[in-house]
Design an enzyme around this catalytic site. Structure first.
Site, PDB file in Angstrom:
ATOM      1  N   SER A   1     -48.389  35.526   1.759  1.00  0.00           N
ATOM      2  CA  SER A   1     -48.419  36.924   2.200  1.00  0.00           C
ATOM      3  C   SER A   1     -49.473  37.060   3.283  1.00  0.00           C
ATOM      4  O   SER A   1     -50.415  36.258   3.359  1.00  0.00           O
ATOM      5  CB  SER A   1     -48.777  37.825   1.009  1.00  0.00           C
ATOM      6  OG  SER A   1     -49.121  39.129   1.440  1.00  0.00           O
TER       7      SER A   1
ATOM      8  N   TYR B   1     -54.156  39.794  -6.369  1.00  0.00           N
ATOM      9  CA  TYR B   1     -52.948  39.384  -5.660  1.00  0.00           C
ATOM     10  C   TYR B   1     -53.303  38.670  -4.360  1.00  0.00           C
ATOM     11  O   TYR B   1     -52.769  37.588  -4.065  1.00  0.00           O
ATOM     12  CB  TYR B   1     -52.061  40.595  -5.370  1.00  0.00           C
ATOM     13  CG  TYR B   1     -50.856  40.257  -4.529  1.00  0.00           C
ATOM     14  CD1 TYR B   1     -49.749  39.634  -5.092  1.00  0.00           C
ATOM     15  CD2 TYR B   1     -50.823  40.540  -3.162  1.00  0.00           C
ATOM     16  CE1 TYR B   1     -48.647  39.301  -4.316  1.00  0.00           C
ATOM     17  CE2 TYR B   1     -49.719  40.212  -2.384  1.00  0.00           C
ATOM     18  CZ  TYR B   1     -48.638  39.598  -2.967  1.00  0.00           C
ATOM     19  OH  TYR B   1     -47.550  39.263  -2.196  1.00  0.00           O
TER      20      TYR B   1
END
Length: 257
Positions: free
Chosen positions: A135, A148
């Site tokens: 990401s 995350y």
């Protein structure tokens, strides 16, 4: 038998990746789809030229991974693509998110990704491709997305190192680092907090992200970043002190949320 293996194939980027590989790569005999929701996997039957095989399993389970390993040992496929797309995130302050959720996030995003990669590696053929979904959150620590972002920084680092190790086998590893993408991901992420408004304004089309990821993988790029905004962010994170960027992000979040 030449196959592609895709985790997280029941939704989001994994599902889109299954459709794109099935559509674009005629040399693939079968696509092995892995996710917990068997009904969602079976919905893909008949939607692509290659045959599919569904593995309804929880890849964080050691026992279920061992069962999958037995299938690999028995069938000895030639794996052309391994796509690790399984993962989830939770939005919120560290002190507000349940510790069990954080542990599950680390287990799926990091431990299970490494384990599935390790299981499949002996069956990867020369010239194969490994695509790991990281990401843009991996470029910079993310307040209210701390765990995350840390897991995705792990995926990026792991993928770059793995790619260097596998060069002599002509296996290329690509870490896909998109910004926010319009998938079911945020339905889960926002169960504990709301995404910042400025991130919502940058939502990308999953089909375009996946197509670029496949192109980048095919030419051997170690990192795939979709869109001019995220590419600029990638460069910014390399040249500007992270403490400055964190201060700006925190202020924007406060102003726009």
């Amino acid at each position: 038998m030449k196959i592609a293996i895709i985790t997280g194939a029941s939704s989001g980027m994994g599902r889109q990746m299954a459709l794109e590989i099935g559509d674009q790569f005629g040399g693939i005999d079968q696509i092995w789809l892995i996710a917990r929701r068997e009904d969602r996997l079976k919905e893909l039957e008949g939607r692509m030229p290659a045959g599919i095989r569904c593995f309804p399993m929880n890849i964080t389970s050691l026992q279920e991974r061992q069962t999958f390993l037995q299938v690999l040992k028995e069938e000895k496929p030639r794996v052309r693509f391994l796509v690790n797309a399984a993962g989830f995130g939770k939005i919120g302050r560290v002190e507000e998110i349940d510790m069990a959720l954080d542990a599950d996030m680390i287990r799926l995003n990091c431990e299970a990704l490494c384990a599935m990669t390790r299981l499949v590696l002996p069956y990867m053929s020369r010239g194969g491709r490994i695509i790991q979904f990281a990401s843009a959150a991996s470029f910079l620590p993310q307040p209210r997305f701390a765990v995350y972002a840390a897991t995705k920084a792990f995926v990026l680092s792991y993928s770059r190192a793995l790619g260097a190790e596998l060069k002599n086998r002509a296996i290329r590893v690509t870490a896909v680092c998109p910004g926010p993408v319009e998938t079911e991901f945020f339905d889960i992420a926002e169960s504990t907090g709301k995404i910042a408004v400025y991130k919502r304004l940058m939502m990308a089309d999953p089909k375009k992200v996946v197509r670029k990821a496949l192109r980048d993988s095919c030419v051997g790029k170690p990192v795939s970043v979709f869109g001019l905004t995220m590419k600029a962010f990638f460069l910014l994170c390399k040249v500007v002190p992270h403490s400055w960027l964190l201060a700006v992000m925190t202020a924007m979040d406060r102003e726009l949320s």
